[in-house]
Design a protein around this motif. Structure first.
Motif, PDB file in Angstrom:
ATOM      1  N   ASN A  39      -3.581 -13.933   0.665  1.00  0.00           N
ATOM      2  CA  ASN A  39      -2.443 -14.216   1.543  1.00  0.00           C
ATOM      3  C   ASN A  39      -1.895 -15.623   1.344  1.00  0.00           C
ATOM      4  OD1 ASN A  39      -1.902 -11.753   2.877  1.00  0.00           O
ATOM      5  ND2 ASN A  39      -3.728 -12.017   4.113  1.00  0.00           N
ATOM      6  N   VAL A  99      -7.405 -10.446  -1.929  1.00  0.00           N
ATOM      7  CA  VAL A  99      -6.367 -10.667  -0.916  1.00  0.00           C
ATOM      8  C   VAL A  99      -6.534 -12.092  -0.420  1.00  0.00           C
ATOM      9  CG1 VAL A  99      -5.414  -9.967   1.307  1.00  0.00           C
ATOM     10  CG2 VAL A  99      -6.313  -8.242  -0.258  1.00  0.00           C
ATOM     11  N   HIS A 106       0.823  -1.203   0.000  1.00  0.00           N
ATOM     12  CA  HIS A 106       0.000   0.000   0.000  1.00  0.00           C
ATOM     13  C   HIS A 106       0.862   1.260   0.000  1.00  0.00           C
ATOM     14  CE1 HIS A 106      -2.853  -3.040   1.552  1.00  0.00           C
ATOM     15  NE2 HIS A 106      -3.776  -2.293   0.980  1.00  0.00           N
ATOM     16  N   GLU A 127      -0.505  -9.957   1.212  1.00  0.00           N
ATOM     17  CA  GLU A 127      -0.435  -8.596   1.717  1.00  0.00           C
ATOM     18  C   GLU A 127       0.836  -8.421   2.537  1.00  0.00           C
ATOM     19  OE1 GLU A 127      -3.648  -5.353   3.382  1.00  0.00           O
ATOM     20  OE2 GLU A 127      -3.983  -7.486   3.755  1.00  0.00           O
TER      21      GLU A 127
END
Length: 289
Positions: free
Chosen positions: A250, A248, A8, A266
């Motif tokens: 993971n 997302v 991000h 992430e």
């Protein structure tokens, strides 16, 4: 097999309760590791190889969500230093207004509160948790009213501490940098499953149209806000003409890959990227043959 990474921000932050920030030094180490030990690919090439079942072990794609200014000023120079392509998924509502993202306003209202009524949770982390989840699924008007109420109740955030999104000119500049792909991330950054199919279509098509008008290039990929996508969301994305949709998950990517539900890992400030990729790639390689 291989993995798609989600970042991000590349920045130092005094307050980062959601773990969105990775420091410039950490990010440089991550990219150095990827350049040295892995096979960095643009997201579209990564997905195309996966669809053809030609995805080589240790392939990695780098993505960013939201559209923070530090993506351009800090992350992209490091990506260029190591020759690593990246996809940047942009929330479009702030391109005109320049306003901080709503969740950053919430964080800085809660953690910078100058006054706190006794009826509210005393722990800012707990208060943030209570407030954040409903706002993910609120309308823009409901969200604005709640932020205004909290500002009156707790005090305004310090504008000097709020991270800034990119504006139109900065997104256009980023799009013109080497090995950059611009993708859609919705208009208002609302969890799409909370919306009707028609509202989801509007979020996706309007953000895409805005970005294509801005960068003068096709926008064929979308990252669903908060990584959330139901079957309806995926159907809407397909109907809207997106070729890639990112969630997302993971975890590393498994074959066969659903191109409209591409899982991403992430990355937070504590992620050991070398260990994480080594574990995921080794595990997926051993289970997907």
């Amino acid at each position: 097999m291989a993995a798609v990474l989600l970042y991000h921000r590349v920045a130092d932050a005094a307050v980062d309760p959601f773990g969105l920030c990775v420091s410039a030094g950490t990010f440089r180490r991550h990219m150095e590791t990827i350049a040295r030990s892995y096979r960095p690919l643009p997201l579209a090439a990564f997905v195309a190889d996966a669809i053809r079942r030609r995805l080589e072990p240790e392939s990695v794609a780098v993505t960013f969500d939201d559209g923070y200014l530090d993506n351009l000023t800090t992350a992209q120079p490091i990506l260029e230093e190591f020759g690593i392509p990246a996809s940047f998924f942009i929330t479009t509502s702030t391109l005109q207004s320049g306003a901080p993202y709503w969740w950053d306003q919430l964080v800085h209202i809660v953690f910078g509160a100058t006054r706190k009524p006794s009826t509210l949770a005393q722990d800012p982390h707990e208060l943030l948790r209570v407030l954040h989840r409903p706002l993910m699924r609120a309308t823009v008007a409901e969200r604005d009213r709640e932020l205004q109420r909290l500002t009156i109740q707790l005090g305004p955030p310090d504008p000097r501490t709020l991270p800034r999104p990119m504006n139109k000119e900065e997104v256009r500049e980023l799009a013109n940098r080497p090995a950059v792909t611009i993708g859609a991330h919705g208009v208002s950054h609302t969890a799409l499953p909370a919306l009707t199919a028609a509202e989801q279509m509007a979020e996706l098509t309007e953000s895409r149209r805005h970005l294509e008008d801005l960068v003068r290039l096709p926008v064929t990929s979308v990252a669903y806000p908060f990584g959330e996508a139901t079957d309806t969301t995926v159907a809407v994305a397909h109907q809207a003409g997106f070729r890639i949709g990112a969630v997302v998950g993971n975890r590393a990517c498994q074959l066969p890959l659903d191109r409209l539900r591409v899982p991403r890992i992430e990355v937070d400030p504590l992620t050991d990227i070398d260990a994480r990729l080594a574990v995921d790639c080794a595990h997926e390689s051993s289970t997907s043959d």
